[in-house]
Design an enzyme around this catalytic site. Structure first.
Site, PDB file in Angstrom:
ATOM      1  N   LYS A  52       0.840  -1.205   0.000  1.00  9.65           N
ATOM      2  CA  LYS A  52       0.000   0.000   0.000  1.00  9.65           C
ATOM      3  C   LYS A  52       0.876   1.256   0.000  1.00  9.65           C
ATOM      4  O   LYS A  52       0.627   2.200  -0.759  1.00  9.65           O
ATOM      5  CB  LYS A  52      -0.925   0.007   1.223  1.00  9.65           C
ATOM      6  CG  LYS A  52      -2.052  -1.009   1.112  1.00  9.65           C
ATOM      7  CD  LYS A  52      -2.781  -1.236   2.427  1.00  9.65           C
ATOM      8  CE  LYS A  52      -3.798  -2.370   2.284  1.00  9.65           C
ATOM      9  NZ  LYS A  52      -4.419  -2.765   3.557  1.00  9.65           N
ATOM     10  N   GLN A  96      -3.932  -0.870   9.681  1.00 10.13           N
ATOM     11  CA  GLN A  96      -4.038  -2.246   9.183  1.00 10.13           C
ATOM     12  C   GLN A  96      -4.683  -3.164  10.232  1.00 10.13           C
ATOM     13  O   GLN A  96      -4.257  -3.185  11.382  1.00 10.13           O
ATOM     14  CB  GLN A  96      -2.634  -2.768   8.815  1.00 10.13           C
ATOM     15  CG  GLN A  96      -2.618  -4.136   8.188  1.00 10.13           C
ATOM     16  CD  GLN A  96      -3.289  -4.188   6.812  1.00 10.13           C
ATOM     17  OE1 GLN A  96      -3.168  -3.269   6.000  1.00 10.13           O
ATOM     18  NE2 GLN A  96      -4.021  -5.256   6.554  1.00 10.13           N
ATOM     19  N   ASP A 119     -10.414   3.577   4.488  1.00 11.63           N
ATOM     20  CA  ASP A 119     -10.921   2.201   4.476  1.00 11.63           C
ATOM     21  C   ASP A 119     -12.454   2.186   4.480  1.00 11.63           C
ATOM     22  O   ASP A 119     -13.066   1.157   4.216  1.00 11.63           O
ATOM     23  CB  ASP A 119     -10.427   1.447   5.723  1.00 11.63           C
ATOM     24  CG  ASP A 119      -9.319   0.454   5.401  1.00 11.63           C
ATOM     25  OD1 ASP A 119      -9.167   0.091   4.221  1.00 11.63           O
ATOM     26  OD2 ASP A 119      -8.611   0.047   6.344  1.00 11.63           O
TER      27      ASP A 119
END
Ligand code: NAD
Length: 298
Positions: A52, A96, A119
Site C-alpha cells: 500500500k 491495518q 478504508d
C-alpha cells in the site's frame, strides 16, 4: 464460455487516473497524503502494508508508514491517530487490521477522522453508504472495486436485475449489498445460516461471493449468463505443482462457473488488484474534498 473480467487491467486504468488526478492537485499546491499504520509483526499484514505504501508513492502521493511494536498500548495508538487527524499533509489514514488482541479495533477506527477514513470503516461512512449518500462517503475498497467491475459489464443502472451477495461481513458483504441496492438491483444477502444457498444463487443475475471457502459456489448454482464476482482469496494445496506447493483460488469453482456465467472474475487477477487501486482512489478523493473539490469519476 464467460467473458473474463480483467481486474488487473481495470485497476491499472484507475491507478493511471489517480496518478493524473494527483498531478493535477499538486499544481494547486496539494499533494495527496496517505498514512498507513501497522502494529505488530504479522507477516501477511507486513506485506499488505508495504504494498500500500509503495503504491501510494507510485501514484505521486506523500506516503508515510508507521510501524509500531506489538506491545503498543491502545492509548498510544489513539494518540498517533489523533496526531494524523490533525496533520494537514495527511488526507488518508489506514490502520491495518487485525490489530493485536489487547487493542479495541472499534475504538481505533472511530478515532480516525471520518473524512480521512480511506478504508470506509468509520460508522459515519458506513451510515452514509447505508442511507445512499455515496458521493459523500468513503466506501470500503474491496466492494467499491467489485462494484466498478460490475458496472463495467452491466452498466451503472442495475434496475430489474437481481443480485445475491454471499457473506455479510462489515468489510465486504454488507457494503457490497448497499452499493448494489444504490444501483437499483434487487438484493439478497445470503450467509452461513441461509437455507438452500444453491436455489438462492440460481435466481441471481449477479452473484458476489465473499465467504472465504475455497470453490464453494458450484457451476450448477449459476444462472446462465449471470455475472459472477469472486471476492474470496483462499490458498489450497497444489500437489500438481510439486510437493508442499499451494495455489490461490476463489470462493467460486471457476472451471465450472465459467461454462455457465456470462462474465466472471478470475482469482487471482479479479477483485484483488481493485482493492489497492480503490484505496488510492479514496485517498485522492479525500485530498480533493479537503481542498473543497469534487472527485472526478475514475
Ligand atoms: P468474513 O469471514 O468476515 O465473512 C465471511 C462471511 O461468509 C460471513 O458473513 C459468513 O456468514 C459467510 N459464510 C461463511 N460460511 C458460509 C457458508 N457455508 N455459506 C454461506 N455463507 C457463509 O470474511 P470477509 O472479510 O468478508 O472476506 C471474505 C473473503 O473475501 C475471504 O476469502 C477474504 O480473504 C476475501 N477478501 C478479499 C479481499 C480482496 O482484496 N479481494 C478483501 C477482503 C476479503
Amino acid at each position: 464460455m464467460a467473458q473474463i473480467i480483467d481486474g488487473k487491467a481495470a485497476a491499472a486504468k484507475i491507478l493511471e487516473n489517480v496518478t493524473k488526478g494527483a498531478e493535477e492537485l499538486k499544481t494547486r499546491g496539494v499533494t495527496p497524503g496517505l498514512a498507513v499504520v501497522i502494529v505488530g509483526e504479522d507477516p501477511a499484514s507486513q506485506v499488505y502494508v508495504a504494498s500500500k505504501s509503495k503504491k501510494a508513492t507510485e501514484c505521486g502521493f506523500h506516503s508515510v508508514q508507521h510501524s509500531l511494536p506489538e506491545n503498543t498500548s491502545e492509548d498510544e495508538l489513539v494518540s498517533l491517530v489523533e496526531d494524523l487527524n490533525r496533520d494537514p499533509a495527511i488526507h488518508g489514514i489506514l490502520v491495518q487490521l487485525p490489530l493485536p488482541k489487547h487493542i479495541n479495533s472499534d475504538r481505533i477506527i472511530y478515532t480516525i477522522a471520518p473524512e480521512k477514513d480511506v478504508d470506509g470503516f468509520h460508522i459515519l461512512n458506513v451510515g452514509m453508504l447505508g442511507t445512499g449518500a455515496i458521493a459523500k462517503a468513503l466506501v470500503p475498497c474491496t466492494p467499491a472495486g467489485a462494484m466498478l467491475l460490475i458496472e463495467g459489464v452491466r452498466g451503472k443502472d442495475l434496475s430489474g436485475l437481481s443480485a445475491v451477495v454471499i457473506g455479510r461481513s462489515n468489510i465486504v458483504g454488507k457494503p457490497m449489498a448497499n452499493l448494489l441496492l444504490a444501483a437499483n438491483a434487487t438484493v439478497t444477502i445470503a450467509h452461513s445460516r441461509t437455507a438452500d444457498l444453491a436455489a438462492v444463487c440460481r435466481n441471481a443475475d449477479i452473484v458476489v461471493a465473499a465467504v472465504g471457502r475455497p470453490q464453494m459456489v458450484k457451476g450448477e448454482w449459476i444462472k446462465p449468463g449471470a455475472t459472477v464476482i469472486d471476492v474470496g482469496i483462499n490458498r489450497i494445496p497444489a500437489p500438481e505443482k510439486g510437493e508442499g506447493k499451494t495455489r490461490l483460488v476463489g470462493d467460486v469453482d471457476y472451471a465450472e462457473a465459467e461454462k455457465v456465467a456470462g462474465s466472471i472474475t478470475p482469482v487471482p487477477g479479479g477483485v484483488g488488484p481493485m482493492t489497492i487501486a480503490m484505496l488510492m482512489a479514496n485517498t485522492l478523493a479525500a485530498a480533493n474534498r479537503a481542498s473543497g473539490r469534487d472527485t472526478p469519476d475514475l
